[in-house]
Write an enzyme that holds these catalytic residues in place. Structure first.
Site, PDB file in Angstrom:
ATOM      1  N   GLU A 218      -6.548   9.062  16.231  1.00 19.56           N
ATOM      2  CA  GLU A 218      -6.549   8.024  15.200  1.00 19.56           C
ATOM      3  C   GLU A 218      -7.192   8.542  13.823  1.00 19.56           C
ATOM      4  O   GLU A 218      -6.655   7.885  13.038  1.00 19.56           O
ATOM      5  CB  GLU A 218      -7.777   6.998  15.839  1.00 19.56           C
ATOM      6  CG  GLU A 218      -6.958   5.879  16.861  1.00 19.56           C
ATOM      7  CD  GLU A 218      -6.377   6.517  18.208  1.00 19.56           C
ATOM      8  OE1 GLU A 218      -6.824   7.638  18.472  1.00 19.56           O
ATOM      9  OE2 GLU A 218      -5.930   5.680  18.799  1.00 19.56           O
TER      10      GLU A 218
ATOM     11  N   HIS B 273     -12.199  -2.222  25.872  1.00 20.81           N
ATOM     12  CA  HIS B 273     -10.913  -2.704  25.339  1.00 20.81           C
ATOM     13  C   HIS B 273     -10.833  -3.906  24.855  1.00 20.81           C
ATOM     14  O   HIS B 273      -9.701  -4.632  24.775  1.00 20.81           O
ATOM     15  CB  HIS B 273      -9.637  -2.228  26.269  1.00 20.81           C
ATOM     16  CG  HIS B 273      -9.508  -1.001  26.757  1.00 20.81           C
ATOM     17  ND1 HIS B 273     -10.416  -0.063  27.139  1.00 20.81           N
ATOM     18  CD2 HIS B 273      -8.660  -0.211  26.175  1.00 20.81           C
ATOM     19  CE1 HIS B 273      -9.703   1.252  27.087  1.00 20.81           C
ATOM     20  NE2 HIS B 273      -8.593   1.225  26.788  1.00 20.81           N
TER      21      HIS B 273
END
Lengths: 401, 343
Positions: free
Chosen positions: B73, B142
């Site tokens: 990322e 998440h």
């Protein structure tokens, strides 16, 4: 004849910031009387340069370099300008006219000058916060650099950025977060490849940043996608106060790209840097993907102006580098010993450079600070004007793009 | 009020389109319109997108325009921002915004601040998009909502679509914007069909960034929300309408810039305010709305303190009964409305 010689000398004494022709003419006439004629100098000379250590490369850059008189004078003037500009910044910082962070480049001049000599103005460069040398090499005048450091409206980014955030065409700073500029540089290289205009990106970082995880992520993607990116580690032996031996399990920074071919280069020799960068640029432009260069260099100042730079290294070490490996002295000796220039001529350049720096400092200390209205501007690009909140709800600033 | 499939009384040529398909159309149209636009992220190309948002795009546009990245990322976000600085127009997908935390330095320090630091000489026309906030049973790491985190930063624009029209129009507007835009989608909305008018189906349909939409008009209380909770607000409004309470439901659409003027005008009319969001309460979107209402003309029109309905102030648990009680439900909204109306 005299007029021709004067004209030739004044051309030589003009640099990127431009001394006046009249002034150069006056100095040129003094030089003329005191020293040899222009016709006495060689037009070029060939030099033996240090062989680069290679990683995953069969051949490296040439071990000889040809330098013309004009090139030599240009490199000399540019390096000397950067040297004096950084020393002036030191002075201004101690007078508290420059604030905040100030990371000086003196000692490392051969790196930015050698790199710039090897690439085109249409190529791209991005570096970290020790950026004043690159900012100058990429075309920003000294007065705009110093005025940015002193936070004035005549600064190259109007006083909005300061020492660590200077930009110009094809130069993307000046980045404050250690290592963050490396993925950015690979992204610029991706755009170079995407647009297909045969441009490359020089992506610089230090020995301290070399241990950042995002750099390894970037190596992976650059190699995978064959991005035209030259990764350049300016290894000045210390990441702030931490020597390379204390920070890295492997100090062979030119090998840290693993699957990416690498070169270790003498960063104190402007010709070595230039030849290595030419080699690396050719590698990228031919579509072979990224390449890594480690430039072994040295900074005379501490990490920043807050760091005296002698708690983690000895004065003797600094003095030794200055006396044996100074990039400007190295170039001067080469030029004088090979009949490319005279000592007097180079002294005249020194005088012109000092004058330019003084004038720039004068500008940087007298130019007004940006107007308060500037506070709200440039939040967005290409946006209709809107209002920005100040320290309380009644204070509003207009924001224009 | 969930839009239903099947025959409805609606404007001519309106059709039902899921949020997923609306996003897909927006990407397709913008990739076709401007060759500088490209998509990168994990699984966006050959897998058709982790949530199938980019289905068919790699087949149509190829490797140059739709790029699969490794799981890096920080690296690929930085690469996307760098490309944007040279005037490519990347759409950088985060598989969920939870993973954007690893790259947040590039979003804030490299993307958001560069135009300002460079005194307007370098623009960063990038879109960061992906699912944000709670899903179903994916637990604490998440499920975080990043509206407040990104909404905090000058230099960014932040949008949060609810309906298919929002999704398509805001994504197209974001891609065409010359600034870094964070688009906070919602995974649970991807499969939900919404009516799309003929106008919304056109290739030039844009929803302007910075403008809220009044989804339902009312007179007794203002409900302000963004993303999935807008649907819950409309459900609550339907229930309350049976009791004679008419709610005005505002879909913020944009977190930054926030259209506080629409909220103010509504509060002046209804005199009561309830904010609804999925994120945590402390320093959240609702907190910002309340602060701004206090600072503006609408304060004098409030008959009761504003009320916030938010996610519970805990990391998201896994067990269904626990998770269900951590997100704002219709009953929580109804309760808040009645509290502020003192019923």
């Amino acid at each position: 004849m005299r007029k021709m010689l004067l004209a030739a000398l004044s051309r030589v004494l003009q640099g990127p910031a431009g001394a006046t022709v009249a002034a150069a003419g006056r100095t040129a006439s003094r030089v003329m009387v005191a020293s040899r004629n222009y016709a006495d100098f060689a037009s070029e000379a060939t030099f033996e340069i240090k062989k680069c250590d290679l990683h995953r490369l069969e051949e490296g850059p040439s071990t000889t370099a040809v330098m013309t008189r004009d090139e030599g004078l240009h490199y000399y003037k540019t390096m000397q300008t950067i040297r004096r500009m950084e020393l002036k910044s030191d002075q201004l910082y101690k007078q508290k006219i420059i604030r905040g962070f100030c990371h000086l480049y003196d000692g490392q001049e051969a790196c930015c000058v050698g790199l710039e000599a090897a690439i085109k103005p249409t190529d791209h460069v991005i570096t970290a916060y020790r950026a004043h040398g690159f900012t100058y090499a990429r075309g920003v005048p000294v007065r705009e650099i110093l005025a940015e450091l002193t936070g004035r409206k005549g600064g190259c980014v109007k006083g909005k950025g300061g020492s660590m955030h200077m930009y110009t065409k094809n130069f993307y700073g000046g980045n404050g977060i250690v290592g963050a500029q490396v993925p950015l540089g690979a992204g610029i290289a991706l755009a170079c490849k995407y647009f297909g205009k045969n441009e490359i990106c020089l992506t610089l970082y230090g020995d301290g940043a070399a241990n950042q995880g995002q750099i390894f992520e970037t190596y992976n993607m650059a190699a995978l996608w064959k991005l035209p990116c030259i990764f350049i580690c300016e290894n000045n032996r210390y990441g702030m106060g931490t020597s390379v031996e204390r920070a890295a399990a492997s100090t062979d920074y030119y090998k840290r790209g693993d699957f990416i071919p690498g070169l270790r280069v003498d960063g104190m020799d402007v010709l070595c840097v230039r030849e290595a960068a030419k080699f690396a640029a050719e590698h990228c432009r031919s579509g072979k993907g990224p390449i890594l260069m480690e430039l072994q260099t040295y900074r005379y100042h501490g990490h920043s102006m807050s760091d005296p730079g002698i708690s983690y290294r000895t004065r003797e070490e600094i003095q030794e580098v200055r006396s044996k490996s100074d990039p400007i002295t190295l170039l001067k000796d080469r030029m004088v010993n090979n009949n490319l220039a005279s000592i007097e001529e180079l002294k005249e350049i020194d005088v012109a450079v000092r004058k330019e720096i003084e004038e720039a400092a004068q500008f940087a200390t007298t130019d007004p600070e940006p107007p308060l209205e500037e506070l709200g501007n440039h939040i967005y690009f290409n946006e209709p004007p809107f209002e920005v909140r100040g320290p309380n709800q009644w204070i509003r600033y207009k924001s224009v793009s | 009020l969930q839009p239903r499939r099947g025959i409805r009384l609606s404007a001519p040529a309106a059709i039902q389109v899921t949020v997923r398909d609306a996003l897909n159309q927006a990407l397709d149209e913008e990739l076709e319109r401007d060759e500088r636009v490209f998509l990168l992220g994990e699984e966006v190309a050959q897998y058709d997108g982790a949530y199938k948002i980019s289905r068919g795009l790699w087949k149509k546009y190829g490797d140059k325009r739709v790029i699969d990245t490794p799981i890096s990322e920080m690296g690929f976000t930085g690469i996307a921002v760098g490309a944007a600085m040279v005037w490519l127009r990347p759409v950088c997908e985060f598989m969920t915004f939870n993973f954007s935390m690893q790259a947040i330095d590039q979003v804030i320090n490299s993307a958001a601040k560069t135009c300002y630091m460079s005194a307007g000489s370098i623009g960063v026309p990038i879109v960061f998009r992906g699912p944000n906030g709670a899903s179903a049973g994916v637990a604490a790491q998440h499920s975080q909502c990043f509206a407040a985190w990104y909404g905090h930063c000058p230099g960014l624009k932040v949008v949060s679509p609810w309906s298919s029209e929002d999704a398509k129009g805001l994504l197209k507007a974001s891609i065409r914007d010359d600034n870094p835009v964070v688009m906070l989608e919602n995974e649970l909305l991807y499969g939900v069909p919404f009516e799309m008018s003929e106008q919304a189906q056109s290739k030039d349909f844009i929803v302007p960034i910075g403008k809220a939409k009044i989804e339902k008009e009312g007179t007794h209380v203002t409900l302000v929300s963004h993303s999935r909770p807008v649907g819950h607000c409309l459900e609550a409004a339907a229930v309350l309408a049976k009791e004679g309470i008419e709610c005005e439901v505002i879909n913020l659409r944009s977190i930054r810039p926030m259209d506080i003027e629409t909220v103010e005008a509504s509060v002046v009319k209804t005199n009561h305010l309830v904010t609804v969001e999925g994120g945590w309460p402390q320093f959240g979107v609702g907190a910002e709305i309340c602060a701004r209402i206090m600072e503006g003309p609408a304060f004098n029109y409030l008959d009761a303190p504003a009320v916030r309905v938010t996610g519970a102030d805990v990391p998201m648990p896994y067990a269904k009964i626990l998770e269900d009680n951590c997100i704002p439900q219709v009953k929580d909204i109804i309760f808040a409305v009645k509290k502020t109306l003192n019923i």
